[in-house]
Write a protein that holds these residues in place. Structure first.
Motif, short mmCIF file in Angstrom:
data_model
loop_
_atom_site.label_atom_id
_atom_site.label_comp_id
_atom_site.label_asym_id
_atom_site.label_seq_id
_atom_site.Cartn_x
_atom_site.Cartn_y
_atom_site.Cartn_z
N LEU A 212 -7.50 89.96 -102.15
CA LEU A 212 -7.54 91.37 -102.57
C LEU A 212 -8.63 92.12 -101.80
CD1 LEU A 212 -6.96 93.80 -104.47
CD2 LEU A 212 -8.55 92.75 -106.09
N MET A 213 -9.80 91.50 -101.71
CA MET A 213 -10.93 92.16 -101.03
C MET A 213 -10.64 92.40 -99.54
SD MET A 213 -12.70 92.73 -103.50
CE MET A 213 -12.56 92.17 -105.19
N PHE A 214 -9.87 91.51 -98.93
CA PHE A 214 -9.52 91.71 -97.51
C PHE A 214 -8.54 92.88 -97.38
CE2 PHE A 214 -9.80 86.81 -97.40
CZ PHE A 214 -11.17 86.86 -97.41
N PHE A 215 -7.52 92.88 -98.21
CA PHE A 215 -6.46 93.89 -98.02
C PHE A 215 -6.87 95.27 -98.53
CE2 PHE A 215 -3.92 90.04 -97.42
CZ PHE A 215 -3.39 90.37 -96.18
N HIS B 192 0.01 97.97 -99.11
CA HIS B 192 -0.11 98.35 -100.52
C HIS B 192 0.43 97.24 -101.42
CE1 HIS B 192 -1.15 102.71 -100.17
NE2 HIS B 192 -0.88 102.39 -98.92
N ARG B 193 1.51 96.66 -100.97
CA ARG B 193 2.12 95.56 -101.72
C ARG B 193 1.11 94.42 -101.89
NH1 ARG B 193 7.96 93.81 -101.00
NH2 ARG B 193 8.11 91.87 -102.13
N ALA B 194 0.43 94.09 -100.79
CA ALA B 194 -0.55 93.00 -100.83
C ALA B 194 -1.67 93.32 -101.81
CB ALA B 194 -1.13 92.75 -99.43
N VAL B 195 -2.19 94.54 -101.77
CA VAL B 195 -3.30 94.92 -102.65
C VAL B 195 -2.90 94.77 -104.12
CG1 VAL B 195 -4.71 96.85 -103.48
CG2 VAL B 195 -4.49 96.43 -101.03
N VAL B 196 -1.78 95.39 -104.48
CA VAL B 196 -1.37 95.38 -105.89
C VAL B 196 -1.01 93.97 -106.35
CG1 VAL B 196 0.30 96.24 -107.57
CG2 VAL B 196 -0.65 97.80 -105.86
N LEU B 197 -0.23 93.25 -105.53
CA LEU B 197 0.20 91.92 -105.97
C LEU B 197 -0.94 90.90 -106.00
CD1 LEU B 197 3.83 91.57 -104.59
CD2 LEU B 197 3.02 92.38 -106.80
N GLU B 198 -1.93 91.07 -105.13
CA GLU B 198 -3.06 90.14 -105.17
C GLU B 198 -3.89 90.33 -106.44
OE1 GLU B 198 -3.34 87.58 -103.46
OE2 GLU B 198 -2.42 87.90 -101.53
N THR B 199 -3.87 91.53 -107.00
CA THR B 199 -4.59 91.72 -108.27
C THR B 199 -3.91 90.92 -109.39
OG1 THR B 199 -3.39 93.66 -109.13
CG2 THR B 199 -5.26 94.11 -107.65
N VAL B 200 -2.60 90.76 -109.27
CA VAL B 200 -1.86 89.97 -110.25
C VAL B 200 -2.00 88.47 -109.94
CG1 VAL B 200 0.44 89.49 -111.19
CG2 VAL B 200 -0.20 91.83 -110.60
N ALA B 201 -2.03 88.15 -108.65
CA ALA B 201 -2.10 86.74 -108.22
C ALA B 201 -3.38 86.06 -108.68
CB ALA B 201 -1.97 86.66 -106.70
#
Ligand SMILES: [Fe+2]
Ligand SMILES: [Fe+2]
Length: 197
Positions: A77-80, A27-36
């Motif tokens: 994001l698309m991967f996670f 979940h962390r990866a999904v949300v933070l990648e949207t910011v990244a």
């Protein structure tokens, strides 16, 4: 001063992420990648406009590098998103975070692009750390080592039976690259400065 600010912001955002997600790394990866995916797009756009204003060449490599970074983060994001589905609250958080972070980063970039890049350099170092922790959790069996998504296998040209651990290693290598590039820009080492002396 700018280094202090970049470090403080990194600690602040790290604290928020740690508090909110703890060890829910998917979940962390999904949300933070949207910011990244935001800073590369902002920096690429700003450089593009700067090149137009100055009517000068030499910005191309940096514009492409920054836009490629944004694209690369969007792919993360698309991967996670195939590994973990964000809940309703997290989707709202993404909307809020995108708006706030885009405004914040654009202002920071306008005030001091070097500080902005330094901050992202540190953010990316934190991303490397987080993915290392995530990898350790999967390797220890705490999180199931599921097959890597097809999209990721194609993107990274991984073997057909690649696993989540393989994916995390590829993504972590990308974050390492982003860190090096952003620190380099923070040092003032850009293609246009090299070209124009
Ligand atoms: Fe990423
Ligand atoms: Fe990154």
């Amino acid at each position: 001063m700018s280094n202090w600010f970049a470090k403080s912001m990194t600690k602040f955002f790290r604290f928020i992420a740690d508090t909110f997600f703890a060890r829910r790394y998917g979940h962390r990866a999904v949300v933070l990648e949207t910011v990244a995916g935001v800073p590369g797009m902002v920096a690429g756009m700003m450089l593009h406009f700067k090149s137009l204003r100055k009517m000068k060449t030499g910005y191309g490599p940096d514009i492409r590098e920054m836009l490629a970074e944004a694209e690369n983060e969007r792919m993360h994001l698309m991967f996670f998103i195939e590994i973990a589905q964000p809940n309703f609250f997290e989707r709202w958080l993404v909307l809020f975070a995108q708006f706030v972070f885009m405004v914040f980063y654009t202002l920071l970039y306008l005030i001091s692009y070097k500080t902005a890049h330094r901050m992202i350099g540190y953010f990316e170092e934190e991303a490397v750390r987080s993915y290392t922790d995530y990898l350790a959790m999967v390797e220890s069996g705490e999180v199931e080592n599921v097959p890597a998504p097809q999209l990721a296998i194609k993107y990274y040209k991984m073997k057909k039976n690649a696993k989540l651990t393989d994916l995390i290693k590829c993504v972590r290598a990308d974050e390492e690259h982003h860190s090096v590039v952003n620190h380099k820009y923070a040092d003032g080492d850009t293609s246009y400065t090299r070209k124009n002396g």
